[in-house]
Design an enzyme around this catalytic site. Structure first.
Site, PDB file in Angstrom:
ATOM      1  N   GLY A  79       1.018  -1.406  -0.296  1.00 34.57           N
ATOM      2  CA  GLY A  79       0.162   0.048   0.100  1.00 34.57           C
ATOM      3  C   GLY A  79       0.931   1.486   0.118  1.00 34.57           C
ATOM      4  O   GLY A  79       1.568   1.573   0.411  1.00 34.57           O
ATOM      5  N   SER A  80       0.387   2.020  -1.800  1.00 33.87           N
ATOM      6  CA  SER A  80       0.868   3.216  -1.281  1.00 33.87           C
ATOM      7  C   SER A  80       0.886   4.416  -1.693  1.00 33.87           C
ATOM      8  O   SER A  80      -0.379   4.425  -1.959  1.00 33.87           O
ATOM      9  CB  SER A  80       2.680   3.313  -1.223  1.00 33.87           C
ATOM     10  OG  SER A  80       2.772   1.823  -2.116  1.00 33.87           O
ATOM     11  N   ARG A  81       1.659   5.289  -2.401  1.00 32.99           N
ATOM     12  CA  ARG A  81       1.722   6.456  -3.129  1.00 32.99           C
ATOM     13  C   ARG A  81       2.561   6.513  -4.019  1.00 32.99           C
ATOM     14  O   ARG A  81       3.754   6.519  -3.462  1.00 32.99           O
ATOM     15  CB  ARG A  81       1.202   7.655  -2.326  1.00 32.99           C
ATOM     16  CG  ARG A  81       0.409   8.889  -3.234  1.00 32.99           C
ATOM     17  CD  ARG A  81      -0.078   9.697  -2.459  1.00 32.99           C
ATOM     18  NE  ARG A  81       0.335  11.108  -2.263  1.00 32.99           N
ATOM     19  CZ  ARG A  81       0.395  12.401  -1.627  1.00 32.99           C
ATOM     20  NH1 ARG A  81       0.113  11.845  -0.618  1.00 32.99           N
ATOM     21  NH2 ARG A  81       1.232  13.608  -1.196  1.00 32.99           N
TER      22      ARG A  81
END
Length: 218
Positions: free
Chosen positions: A187-189
């Site tokens: 999960g990230s950006r």
């Protein structure tokens, strides 16, 4: 054929071993048949989730030094002019792409060029869409330069579940658009910082595909 990213090999092997052990132990020590089946199905679902997360589909990139492609799969959640404080220290056009746990988490180079800057920053694990995530979370900052667009910065940002960012970019290295630049686990950006006046090819809410879809062009 499904391909998996090399950063997931160790975890995938461990997941397979634990899954087989769990299925066999449930069958051996639990006498309630329906409960055995529920446990075994749950184990298989968890294994499938791990495999899904580390998949690395082959992407064919059309090389073009005038375009900036999506570095990751995900949803465009930010488009705005901001002050970039780490490298440029002036105003840039920020485009942020949020990755959910079901997205492909491979990071790819958004354009071809020379790596001018690459730095890792330890930090917090705020949810990836938090406004302070780009300056307070664990992250890496990479700047690529080519002769047409100039310098473009991208930042891998850890999310609430991410505990390790993998960054392959090394200063002075020449890289090719669409090739493997790293991985962010769980999960990230990714934020892109583009020169002001760059023509965008996406809008807020768009879902983009890393390595192939054009985000902006000169």
């Amino acid at each position: 054929m499904i391909r998996f990213h090399k950063e997931g090999y160790k975890i995938i092997v461990i997941a397979f071993i634990l899954s087989i052990a769990g299925i066999l132990l449930a069958d051996k020590f639990i006498e309630i048949i329906w409960l055995v089946k529920v446990i075994q199905i749950a184990i298989l679902i968890l294994l499938f989730t791990v495999l899904q997360f580390f998949r690395n589909p082959k992407r064919v990139t059309t090389l073009d030094e005038r375009t900036i492609i999506a570095p990751v799969d995900g949803k465009v959640v930010v488009i705005e002019e901001v002050e970039e404080p780490e490298y440029f220290k002036d105003k840039r056009l920020q485009v942020s792409i949020f990755m959910s746990p079901i997205n492909v988490h491979v990071t790819r180079y958004a354009m071809s060029g020379i790596i001018k800057y690459s730095k890792y920053h330890p930090g917090k694990y705020l949810v990836a869409w938090h406004p302070k995530a780009s300056t307070e979370n664990e992250r890496t900052t990479v700047v690529i330069e080519n002769n047409v667009i100039g310098e473009v910065l991208y930042r891998q940002i850890a999310g609430a579940l991410a505990k390790r960012i993998v960054n392959y970019a090394k200063e002075g290295e020449e890289v090719v658009q669409g090739t493997d630049a790293g991985f962010i686990k769980f999960g990230s950006r990714v934020d892109l910082y583009l020169p002001l006046g760059t023509e965008l090819a996406v809008k807020l809410g768009d879902k983009v595909k890393g390595g192939t879809q054009i985000v902006a062009r000169k």
